[in-house]
Write a protein that holds these residues in place. Sequence first.
Motif, short mmCIF file in Angstrom:
data_model
loop_
_atom_site.label_atom_id
_atom_site.label_comp_id
_atom_site.label_asym_id
_atom_site.label_seq_id
_atom_site.Cartn_x
_atom_site.Cartn_y
_atom_site.Cartn_z
N ARG A 1 0.81 -1.22 0.00
CA ARG A 1 0.00 0.00 0.00
C ARG A 1 0.84 1.27 0.00
O ARG A 1 0.41 2.29 -0.49
CB ARG A 1 -0.93 0.02 1.21
N LYS B 1 -6.22 2.53 -0.43
CA LYS B 1 -7.28 1.74 -1.04
C LYS B 1 -8.27 2.65 -1.75
O LYS B 1 -8.65 3.69 -1.24
CB LYS B 1 -8.03 0.95 0.02
N LYS B 2 -8.66 2.25 -2.93
CA LYS B 2 -9.64 3.01 -3.69
C LYS B 2 -10.96 2.25 -3.65
O LYS B 2 -11.01 1.07 -3.98
CB LYS B 2 -9.16 3.20 -5.12
N THR B 3 -12.02 2.92 -3.25
CA THR B 3 -13.31 2.26 -3.18
C THR B 3 -14.09 2.54 -4.46
O THR B 3 -13.93 3.59 -5.08
CB THR B 3 -14.11 2.75 -1.97
N VAL B 4 -14.92 1.59 -4.84
CA VAL B 4 -15.71 1.72 -6.05
C VAL B 4 -17.16 1.99 -5.62
O VAL B 4 -17.73 1.20 -4.84
CB VAL B 4 -15.64 0.45 -6.91
#
Length: 126
Positions: free
Chosen positions: A112, A118-121
């Motif tokens: 990371r 972290k990329k959230t959708v």
Amino acid sequence: MVRFLGRDLANNKKIKYALTAIYGIGLSRAKEILEKAGLENVDKEGVRTKDLSDEDISNLRKVLEKDYQLEADLYRLTNLNIKRLMENGSIKGRRHRAGLPVRGQRTRTNGRTRRGGKKTVAGKNK
């Protein structure tokens, strides 16, 4: 306050530990530098940075400037090596260019720091 290569050394630390604040000097190299400067007794007695005489400081400065690549020179050398790898198109150079871990770490679950957070959708069903 003692200043070498644009870096202030802590007054209350023993000289061998204070030297490690300079980029490119670890503990073993600090001991080696003290021996070359003729201060091996200072190392064994545990003399602090503030207790060094002007002659000792000048001897240390001469050894550091003459024999070692430190601070800015070492940063520049490291950056040139990374640029060379990227221009060659080697695997390490490609990983540097892509911002991925270079030394064989896995990236599927970890990494990371190099890959970013972290990329959230949005709207993804669980």
